[in-house]
Every structure is written in structure tokens, then in C-alpha cells.
Design a protein around this motif. Structure first.
Motif, mmCIF file in Angstrom:
data_model
loop_
_atom_site.group_PDB
_atom_site.id
_atom_site.type_symbol
_atom_site.label_atom_id
_atom_site.label_comp_id
_atom_site.label_asym_id
_atom_site.label_seq_id
_atom_site.Cartn_x
_atom_site.Cartn_y
_atom_site.Cartn_z
ATOM 1 N N ILE A 125 0.891 -1.326 -0.038
ATOM 2 C CA ILE A 125 -0.098 0.006 -0.084
ATOM 3 C C ILE A 125 0.891 1.306 0.035
ATOM 4 O O ILE A 125 2.010 1.208 0.393
ATOM 5 N N LYS A 126 0.328 2.367 -0.578
ATOM 6 C CA LYS A 126 1.096 3.458 -0.651
ATOM 7 C C LYS A 126 0.180 4.494 0.264
ATOM 8 O O LYS A 126 -1.107 4.745 0.291
ATOM 9 N N ILE A 127 1.059 5.012 1.213
ATOM 10 C CA ILE A 127 0.469 5.883 2.218
ATOM 11 C C ILE A 127 0.887 7.445 2.036
ATOM 12 O O ILE A 127 2.358 7.705 2.163
ATOM 13 N N LYS A 128 0.107 8.552 1.899
ATOM 14 C CA LYS A 128 0.454 9.639 2.024
ATOM 15 C C LYS A 128 0.084 10.402 3.160
ATOM 16 O O LYS A 128 -0.810 10.551 3.743
ATOM 17 N N GLY A 129 1.432 10.653 4.184
ATOM 18 C CA GLY A 129 1.067 10.879 5.678
ATOM 19 C C GLY A 129 0.265 12.547 5.728
ATOM 20 O O GLY A 129 0.823 13.160 4.822
ATOM 21 N N LYS A 130 -0.640 12.575 6.762
ATOM 22 C CA LYS A 130 -1.315 13.931 6.775
ATOM 23 C C LYS A 130 -1.975 14.094 7.902
ATOM 24 O O LYS A 130 -1.990 12.948 8.677
ATOM 25 N N LYS A 131 -2.337 15.132 8.372
ATOM 26 C CA LYS A 131 -3.160 15.374 9.625
ATOM 27 C C LYS A 131 -4.622 14.623 9.682
ATOM 28 O O LYS A 131 -5.298 14.943 8.475
ATOM 29 N N LEU A 132 -5.056 14.011 10.428
ATOM 30 C CA LEU A 132 -6.264 13.414 10.411
ATOM 31 C C LEU A 132 -7.276 14.039 11.596
ATOM 32 O O LEU A 132 -6.946 14.071 12.723
ATOM 33 N N ASN A 133 -8.385 14.828 10.899
ATOM 34 C CA ASN A 133 -8.979 15.777 11.963
ATOM 35 C C ASN A 133 -10.516 14.951 12.192
ATOM 36 O O ASN A 133 -11.218 15.418 13.108
ATOM 37 N N LYS A 134 -10.864 14.026 11.506
ATOM 38 C CA LYS A 134 -11.944 13.206 11.873
ATOM 39 C C LYS A 134 -11.760 12.359 12.958
ATOM 40 O O LYS A 134 -10.743 12.129 13.167
ATOM 41 N N ASN A 135 -12.861 11.975 14.031
ATOM 42 C CA ASN A 135 -12.733 11.348 14.831
ATOM 43 C C ASN A 135 -13.576 9.973 15.292
ATOM 44 O O ASN A 135 -13.223 9.650 16.166
ATOM 45 N N LYS A 136 -14.495 9.855 14.398
ATOM 46 C CA LYS A 136 -15.409 9.094 14.399
ATOM 47 C C LYS A 136 -15.489 7.917 13.424
ATOM 48 O O LYS A 136 -15.211 8.150 12.165
ATOM 49 N N VAL A 137 -15.187 6.461 13.835
ATOM 50 C CA VAL A 137 -15.195 5.448 12.965
ATOM 51 C C VAL A 137 -15.969 4.199 13.585
ATOM 52 O O VAL A 137 -15.837 4.059 14.868
ATOM 53 N N SER A 138 -16.396 3.272 12.857
ATOM 54 C CA SER A 138 -16.995 1.986 13.188
ATOM 55 C C SER A 138 -16.299 0.845 12.398
ATOM 56 O O SER A 138 -15.870 0.981 11.340
ATOM 57 N N LEU A 139 -16.061 -0.360 13.147
ATOM 58 C CA LEU A 139 -15.241 -1.588 12.576
ATOM 59 C C LEU A 139 -16.343 -2.633 13.124
ATOM 60 O O LEU A 139 -16.798 -2.825 14.270
ATOM 61 N N LYS A 140 -16.267 -3.762 12.349
ATOM 62 C CA LYS A 140 -17.209 -5.005 12.760
ATOM 63 C C LYS A 140 -16.309 -5.510 14.100
ATOM 64 O O LYS A 140 -14.948 -5.477 13.971
ATOM 65 N N ALA A 141 -16.872 -5.899 15.202
ATOM 66 C CA ALA A 141 -16.377 -6.518 16.284
ATOM 67 C C ALA A 141 -15.553 -7.588 16.326
ATOM 68 O O ALA A 141 -14.638 -7.860 17.147
ATOM 69 N N ASN A 142 -15.840 -8.304 15.199
ATOM 70 C CA ASN A 142 -14.986 -9.704 15.188
ATOM 71 C C ASN A 142 -13.733 -9.756 14.254
ATOM 72 O O ASN A 142 -13.344 -10.539 13.930
ATOM 73 N N ASN A 160 -8.582 15.332 17.068
ATOM 74 C CA ASN A 160 -9.955 15.373 18.145
ATOM 75 C C ASN A 160 -10.057 14.095 18.698
ATOM 76 O O ASN A 160 -11.121 13.586 19.219
ATOM 77 N N GLY A 161 -8.826 13.201 18.818
ATOM 78 C CA GLY A 161 -8.982 12.191 19.377
ATOM 79 C C GLY A 161 -9.606 11.047 18.540
ATOM 80 O O GLY A 161 -9.712 11.123 17.241
ATOM 81 N N LEU A 162 -10.176 10.168 19.390
ATOM 82 C CA LEU A 162 -11.079 9.012 18.517
ATOM 83 C C LEU A 162 -12.160 8.313 19.081
ATOM 84 O O LEU A 162 -12.105 7.954 20.589
ATOM 85 N N GLU A 163 -13.378 8.114 18.407
ATOM 86 C CA GLU A 163 -14.326 7.627 19.087
ATOM 87 C C GLU A 163 -14.541 6.343 18.204
ATOM 88 O O GLU A 163 -15.016 6.485 17.199
ATOM 89 N N LEU A 164 -14.360 5.166 18.607
ATOM 90 C CA LEU A 164 -14.366 3.940 17.693
ATOM 91 C C LEU A 164 -15.365 2.843 18.135
ATOM 92 O O LEU A 164 -15.448 2.541 19.181
ATOM 93 N N THR A 165 -16.346 2.652 17.384
ATOM 94 C CA THR A 165 -17.576 1.846 17.774
ATOM 95 C C THR A 165 -17.349 0.463 17.091
ATOM 96 O O THR A 165 -17.278 0.331 16.041
ATOM 97 N N LEU A 166 -17.577 -0.474 17.990
ATOM 98 C CA LEU A 166 -17.367 -1.939 17.480
ATOM 99 C C LEU A 166 -18.611 -2.576 17.464
ATOM 100 O O LEU A 166 -19.385 -2.549 18.297
ATOM 101 N N GLU A 167 -19.073 -3.011 16.230
ATOM 102 C CA GLU A 167 -20.295 -3.365 15.855
ATOM 103 C C GLU A 167 -20.377 -5.065 16.107
ATOM 104 O O GLU A 167 -19.611 -5.753 15.175
ATOM 105 N N GLY A 168 -21.488 -5.467 16.919
ATOM 106 C CA GLY A 168 -21.170 -7.038 17.124
ATOM 107 C C GLY A 168 -20.729 -7.451 18.287
ATOM 108 O O GLY A 168 -20.238 -6.618 19.234
ATOM 109 N N GLU A 169 -20.378 -8.747 18.226
ATOM 110 C CA GLU A 169 -19.667 -9.491 19.441
ATOM 111 C C GLU A 169 -18.159 -9.310 19.365
ATOM 112 O O GLU A 169 -17.626 -9.448 18.399
#
Length: 407
Positions: A125-142, A160-169
Motif C-alpha cells: 500500500i502507498k500511504i501519504k501522511g497527513k493530519k487526520l481531523n475526523k474522529n469517529k469510525v466503526s468496525l465490525k467487532a469480530n 480530535n482523538g478517536l471514538e471507535l464503535t465496535l459492531e457485534g460481538e
């Protein structure tokens, strides 16, 4: 290089010092790169941790992390916040078959600039480093806990830190809690309530301190297996371990009671003692400790025990498909194994074949999980130095307690 392990008998009492946890080391190495004010002791001497150290200090645009899955995931997150820096992360042929899309999409949702160099959803993967200002994301919990930990490790550096929501078990909770405990240890605020993990942004300098990495419980698992296959009264002392460990694989203490192995903690060491044998069917859910599945399956096989191991859905995307590999190698030895995409059933075996050559599939845990069988029969381990990925001195340590090993 193939090693032959002659049928061996170990010393009645022995002791081994085991290198720092790969899981803890790799998390702390990344945090140290973000916050250089703290120092580390007892860092793992594994290939994976050496690759992590080198990658974090490298100025090269292309970084090859070979077979190191943890490094691939953690560094994907790390380089996505290195403003103004372009990085290509690549790895071995197997690494290019291991999915990274879930983590990439989560980072993209936070604003990261990441693209695929070859196949969609896979390294390089190619990654271009930058400032990330969004702070909410969801992932499947498994999903693999490494995706979740990768996000948590960089979270305090997001605007703005991070608010991570895990969906499911949620699976692999101990590894998530390990990451959060290490954040807490260096002074980063976080909370884990219900299915939401929050990490506060941090702009201040942290207090300088030295952290000692606990030794690796996954590496200890092979000695639990050795104790289980030894004569009653055999004792093995391992250091350095904590009774209230952050590592999920510390579940070994309870699990190996089924095999007649007791554990006593004394300051920073633990002593394993073979007491009795219980050969009843063993049923375990290993969703919180999948890395010890291979060790447990081989222990059961060697003792002639049946077992049902479930919660193994992450094993298919490891260094190899570990479920298929276990079935293939145990059946070579005379066992009978049935697998699904998330479970393994081993039927009682009568005897273990001798001088069978065990294929290791570029997987350190295959080599080490099968090694204790030498207490029952002579075996050959192919590509034996694959152990350097997590435990470079493994063979020397086995010799020190009485294993007969030749090249």
C-alpha cells in the motif's frame, strides 16, 4: 534448515528466561516513536520487533516488513499520520495475501490518504501522511484485534482523538485491553464502555519514565505443553511474568490445569509442575487467545486426548491457514482432525508415528507447537529457524532443559 529432535527426557527441574512479549513490545515501540520521552526495557528480540524498530527509524520510502503481520497493521496507521511523508509498505508473498482492507477503509474514513499498489484490499500500500481531523469510525467487532489496536495506538495524536464503535460481538478483548492499559501506563486517557472505545487527544509532553515489557505468554505456551507431556513431578520455572498479566495468552494457567499442570507465581517468575493427568474430552473457546490453539491441539494429540477448539476464525489469515496446517501435520503423525472455518475437532489417537517430518509453512508457531512431541517420539522440524519471528533462542532453550536436537 531442518532439525531432528530425538525422543528426549527433560530435567526434573529446569528454568528458562524468555524474551519480552512481541505484542507488548510492538505496541510500545510505536508509542515510543510518537512519544520519545519514555524508555523501554526487556523489548522482544523477535524478528517482528526488530522489523518494527527498523521500520520506525527508517527514512526509506519503501519499507518491507516481510512476514510481520502486526508490524504491517500498526505501521499502516502510524505512517498515515506522518505529515508530508510518503511511504510504501510491502512484505512477503504471504503478506501480500493477507487482507488489510478493513483497516485501510477505517483510516480513510478518518481522512487518511492510502492506495493499493497491486491488488485491491491487500499490501503493498502507498500511504501519504497527513493530519487526520475526523474522529469517529466503526468496525465490525469480530475483526482481528490488530486492526483495532492500530487505530487506538495513533488515536491520541489525532486532532480530535478517536471514538471507535465496535459492531457485534467483540473478539480478542484481552489484546484490546492490553493496548488501552499501555496507553494508560504512559498517560493517555481512554475509556471502553459497551461497544465504544474513546481515546482523548494529547498535545502535552508525557512524563518521562521507563517501562519494562513483560515476557511473552505465547512463548511460554510451549513450556506448558512440555510440562503436560513430562513425568509427574517435573518442574519448569519461567521468567519474567506477572500474575495479573495484560496478555490474553495468560489463560494458559487455567487451561493447562486440564492437563495436570499447576502454576505457582513467585515475584517475577512462574513455576509449572506436572501433577496428574486428566484425559477427558477438552472443549475450549479460544476467541480471546487464538495464538495458543496450535500448542493446545498438539498437547491433546500427544496425550491421546480428544478436543473441540472453537473461536478460531482469525487463524485462517495468519502466517498460514493454521487450521489446514494443523489438520495436515497431525494427520501425518497418525491423528484424526476435522476442521471448519472457525473450529477444530481432534479425535483420540492411539499412537504417534515416529520420524515424521513436520512442515512449518513459514509459521513460527507451527515449529514451536510441534516441538514438545519429542518427549513422546522422534520428529523432524522443517525450516526450523522460522522460530526467529517471535523466539530466536527457542532451540537453545529447549536443549538447555534436556531436548536432543541435531541439524
Amino acid at each position: 534448515m531442518h532439525f531432528t529432535l530425538q525422543k528426549s527426557k527433560i530435567a526434573k527441574q529446569s528454568s528458562v528466561e524468555i524474551t519480552g512479549s512481541k505484542s507488548e513490545s510492538n505496541r510500545l515501540l510505536l508509542l515510543q516513536a510518537l512519544y520519545p520521552e519514555f524508555k523501554l526495557e526487556n523489548v522482544s528480540n523477535s524478528d517482528d520487533s526488530n522489523l518494527m524498530t527498523n521500520a520506525l527509524s527508517s527514512q526509506s520510502e519503501v519499507i518491507d516488513i516481510h512476514h510481520a503481520g502486526t508490524a504491517m497493521r500498526f505501521l499502516t496507521a502510524y505512517f498515515s499520520i506522518q505529515e508530508g511523508r510518503d511511504t510504501i509498505l510491502t512484505g512477503s508473498k504471504r503478506m501480500k495475501e493477507r487482507p488489510i482492507k478493513i483497516l485501510v477503509e477505517a483510516l480513510q474514513e478518518l481522512g487518511a490518504d492510502i492506495s493499493y499498489e497491486e491488488n485491491e484490499g491487500f499490501p503493498p500500500i502507498k500511504i501519504k501522511g497527513k493530519k487526520l481531523n475526523k474522529n469517529k469510525v466503526s468496525l465490525k467487532a469480530n475483526v482481528s484485534s490488530q486492526y483495532i489496536s492500530a487505530l487506538l495506538l495513533i488515536a491520541s495524536k489525532l486532532e480530535n482523538g478517536l471514538e471507535l464503535t465496535l459492531e457485534g460481538e467483540i473478539t480478542s478483548i484481552p489484546y484490546i485491553k492490553m493496548t488501552l492499559s499501555l496507553l494508560d501506563e504512559i498517560g493517555i486517557e481512554s475509556s471502553f464502555e459497551g461497544n465504544t472505545i474513546t481515546v482523548k487527544p494529547n498535545t502535552k509532553k508525557l512524563n518521562a519514565k521507563t517501562l519494562t515489557v513483560e515476557s511473552d505468554w505465547s512463548s511460554a505456551s510451549y513450556y506448558f505443553s512440555i510440562a503436560a507431556l513430562s513425568d509427574v513431578g517435573t518442574e519448569i520455572t519461567l521468567s519474567s511474568y506477572k500474575e495479573n498479566s495484560l496478555q490474553g495468552d495468560s489463560a494458559l494457567v487455567e487451561i493447562y490445569k486440564h492437563f495436570g499442570v499447576s502454576t505457582v507465581f513467585n515475584e517475577n517468575a512462574l513455576t509449572l509442575k506436572k501433577e496428574t493427568s486428566n484425559l477427558e474430552l477438552l472443549t475450549l473457546d479460544l476467541k480471546n487467545a487464538p495464538d495458543i490453539a496450535q500448542t493446545i491441539a498438539v498437547t491433546c494429540f500427544a496425550l491421546g486426548m480428544s478436543c473441540d477448539l472453537v473461536g478460531l476464525h482469525t487463524l485462517k489469515i495468519k502466517e498460514t491457514d493454521r487450521l489446514v496446517a494443523l489438520k495436515t501435520e497431525i494427520e501425518k503423525l497418525g491423528g484424526k482432525v476435522e476442521i471448519t472455518d472457525k473450529s477444530l475437532h481432534l479425535s483420540t489417537s492411539i499412537d504417534v508415528k515416529s520420524m515424521v517430518s513436520i512442515t512449518t509453512y513459514n509459521d513460527h508457531r507451527m515449529a514451536m507447537a510441534f516441538a514438545p512431541l519429542a518427549l513422546k517420539t522422534s520428529i523432524i522440524i522443517e525450516d526450523a529457524m522460522v522460530v526467529s519471528k517471535s523466539y530466536p533462542t527457542f532451540w537453545e532453550d529447549l536443549k538447555s532443559i534436556g531436548f536432543q536436537i541435531s541439524k
